[in-house]
Design a protein around this motif. Structure first.
Motif, short mmCIF file in Angstrom:
data_model
loop_
_atom_site.label_atom_id
_atom_site.label_comp_id
_atom_site.label_asym_id
_atom_site.label_seq_id
_atom_site.Cartn_x
_atom_site.Cartn_y
_atom_site.Cartn_z
N GLU A 1 -34.49 9.75 65.22
CA GLU A 1 -35.79 10.39 65.38
C GLU A 1 -36.23 10.34 66.85
N ALA A 2 -36.05 9.20 67.50
CA ALA A 2 -36.43 9.08 68.91
C ALA A 2 -35.62 10.03 69.77
N ALA A 3 -34.32 10.17 69.46
CA ALA A 3 -33.46 11.08 70.22
C ALA A 3 -33.90 12.53 70.05
N VAL A 4 -34.26 12.89 68.82
CA VAL A 4 -34.71 14.27 68.55
C VAL A 4 -36.01 14.54 69.30
N ARG A 5 -36.92 13.59 69.27
CA ARG A 5 -38.17 13.77 70.00
C ARG A 5 -37.93 13.92 71.50
N LEU B 1 -36.51 19.92 76.32
CA LEU B 1 -36.22 21.34 76.27
C LEU B 1 -37.44 22.20 75.98
N GLY B 2 -38.61 21.61 76.09
CA GLY B 2 -39.84 22.38 75.95
C GLY B 2 -40.10 22.89 74.55
N LEU B 3 -39.70 22.13 73.53
CA LEU B 3 -39.89 22.52 72.14
C LEU B 3 -41.05 21.75 71.53
N PRO B 4 -41.62 22.24 70.42
CA PRO B 4 -42.63 21.45 69.71
C PRO B 4 -42.04 20.09 69.31
N VAL B 5 -42.74 19.03 69.61
CA VAL B 5 -42.22 17.68 69.35
C VAL B 5 -42.61 17.27 67.94
N THR B 6 -41.69 17.43 67.01
CA THR B 6 -41.93 17.12 65.61
C THR B 6 -41.14 15.90 65.13
N GLY B 7 -40.07 15.56 65.84
CA GLY B 7 -39.22 14.45 65.41
C GLY B 7 -38.30 14.80 64.27
N GLN B 8 -38.31 16.05 63.83
CA GLN B 8 -37.41 16.47 62.76
C GLN B 8 -36.63 17.70 63.20
N LEU B 9 -35.62 18.05 62.43
CA LEU B 9 -34.74 19.15 62.81
C LEU B 9 -35.28 20.47 62.27
N ASP B 10 -36.34 20.96 62.90
CA ASP B 10 -36.91 22.24 62.52
C ASP B 10 -36.03 23.37 63.06
N SER B 11 -36.37 24.60 62.72
CA SER B 11 -35.52 25.73 63.08
C SER B 11 -35.43 25.93 64.59
N ALA B 12 -36.55 25.72 65.31
CA ALA B 12 -36.52 25.89 66.76
C ALA B 12 -35.56 24.90 67.41
N THR B 13 -35.58 23.66 66.93
CA THR B 13 -34.71 22.63 67.50
C THR B 13 -33.25 22.91 67.19
N LEU B 14 -32.95 23.27 65.94
CA LEU B 14 -31.56 23.56 65.59
C LEU B 14 -31.03 24.78 66.33
N ASP B 15 -31.85 25.80 66.50
CA ASP B 15 -31.42 26.98 67.24
C ASP B 15 -31.02 26.60 68.66
N ARG B 16 -31.81 25.74 69.27
CA ARG B 16 -31.51 25.34 70.65
C ARG B 16 -30.23 24.50 70.70
N ILE B 17 -30.07 23.61 69.74
CA ILE B 17 -28.87 22.78 69.69
C ILE B 17 -27.62 23.64 69.50
N GLN C 1 -27.18 23.28 57.61
CA GLN C 1 -27.53 22.43 56.48
C GLN C 1 -28.44 21.27 56.89
N LEU C 2 -28.64 21.10 58.20
CA LEU C 2 -29.49 20.02 58.69
C LEU C 2 -30.95 20.45 58.80
N LEU C 3 -31.25 21.70 58.47
CA LEU C 3 -32.61 22.20 58.62
C LEU C 3 -33.61 21.32 57.88
N ASP C 4 -34.65 20.93 58.60
CA ASP C 4 -35.77 20.11 58.10
C ASP C 4 -35.39 18.67 57.79
N ALA C 5 -34.20 18.25 58.24
CA ALA C 5 -33.85 16.82 58.10
C ALA C 5 -34.81 16.00 58.94
N ARG C 6 -35.19 14.83 58.41
CA ARG C 6 -36.13 13.97 59.11
C ARG C 6 -35.81 12.52 58.81
#
Length: 354
Positions: free
Chosen positions: A83-87, A93-109, A41-46
């Motif tokens: 936002e700083a923590a997400v970045r 972890l070598g992910l695209p640095v968007t500062g938001q909870l995109d699908s790649a970031t949530l999958d890794r988390i 449910q956090l997908l695309d949170a920013r």
């Protein structure tokens, strides 16, 4: 003492992942003995949003060193600190640095991972250019604070033992021992350190065991597909695996979708025992996360450079051979591409002349 000496050599003079494009999973983590809700449910949170579950995610990020531990109860507000923590997490972890909870970031988390922190908790990072590879490539290994390492009179030989009581009942003891022999051998091949298996658990330098929940070291395990294991820096020697996981040694015969490859995790945690922190290279053994059923036990250049920084190279092992493997495919790919272009050009000429 059992007669297993993997490698000996002179003391040197001078230390778990989901693909970024994978779909969101329904992995449930556990924290402090309670099941985590899905983070989907956090997908695309920013920044500026408020979503139920962000407070739990803040605790996760704090646990692994991306945020300071809050003095007060965390909220579900996505603020500037979040936002700083997400970045920082995305960068590490070598992910695209968007500062938001995109699908790649949530999958890794949401992926199972090692319990050792990525930042803070006494970890220092190193950034080096590999001149051997022609420059431009940055090493991503890290160490524990102060770069602790094992030292003793030459030659450096460490004993290890696997607990006869802290086990999992579906894996035979000899099977587990074989897995760890191979895992220790991977590290012994590249550094001048020998590893000898012993039955004297209390006297061993490295002590391995499977444990459930709270097990006396102040870092309780959290159940299936959360934290897979953890290990302590030199010269502590403790290496613990979560007994709640479904551990596997052969994915060809293992049917459980949630199975975790024992050799991959064992090799990773031995890296911590030797003094390595986590790597931000997704291909490295020392990368912090591992997908269910994934096998990643072969040391990469990044893993080897890191451990050789601490212990020096093993005589007879050439890191340049791995560099050559990394670069040998580029000319081949270029040649294949050129050949394909030539074939296409010839076909075009033939067709136009028909």
């Amino acid at each position: 003492m059992l007669p297993l000496l993997l490698l000996r050599g002179p003391l040197p003079v001078s230390c778990l992942q989901v693909a970024a494009d994978a779909p969101l999973t329904a992995t449930v983590h556990r924290q402090d003995g309670e099941a985590w809700r899905s983070f989907q449910q956090l997908l695309d949170a920013r920044r500026g949003s408020r979503v139920a579950g962000l407070a739990e995610l803040k605790r996760y990020l704090a646990r692994f060193g991306y945020m300071p531990r809050a003095e007060h109860e965390a909220t579900d507000a996505f603020d500037a600190h979040m936002e700083a923590a997400v970045r920082r997490y995305q960068t590490t972890l070598g992910l695209p640095v968007t500062g938001q909870l995109d699908s790649a970031t949530l999958d890794r988390i949401m992926a199972p991972r090692c319990g050792v922190g990525d930042h803070g908790h006494g970890v220092t990072s190193v950034s080096l250019s590999r001149s051997q590879a022609g420059g431009g490539v940055v090493s991503r290994f890290t160490f524990f604070k102060g770069e602790p390492r094992w030292t003793q009179p030459d030659p450096l030989v460490l004993t290890y033992a696997i607990s006869a009581t802290a086990t999992v009942d579906y894996l035979p003891a000899e099977t587990v021992r074989s897995v760890f022999r191979r895992a220790f051998a991977r590290w012994a091949r590249v550094i001048p350190v020998g590893f000898v298996e012993t039955d004297d658990y209390d006297a061993a330098d490295v002590r391995v065991g499977f444990y459930m929940g709270s097990h006396g070291d102040g870092i309780p395990f959290d159940g299936p597909l959360g934290v897979l294991g953890h290990a302590f820096s030199p010269k502590n020697g403790r290496l613990h695996l979560d007994a709640a996981e479904r551990w596997a040694v052969d994915m060809g015969t293992e049917t459980a979708h949630s199975a975790v490859d024992l050799e991959s995790v064992a090799t990773h945690e031995i890296g911590h025992v030797l003094g390595l922190g986590h790597s931000s290279s997704p291909k490295a053994v020392m990368y912090p996360s591992l997908s269910p059923r994934e096998k990643k036990a072969d040391l990469t250049v990044d893993d080897i450079e890191g451990v050789q920084w601490l212990y020096g190279p093993n005589p007879g092992f050439s890191l340049s051979s791995l560099y050559q493997q990394d670069t040998s495919m580029a000319p081949r790919s270029s040649w294949l591409a050129g050949s394909a272009s030539l074939v296409c050009a010839v076909l075009i000429i033939l067709v136009t002349q028909l």
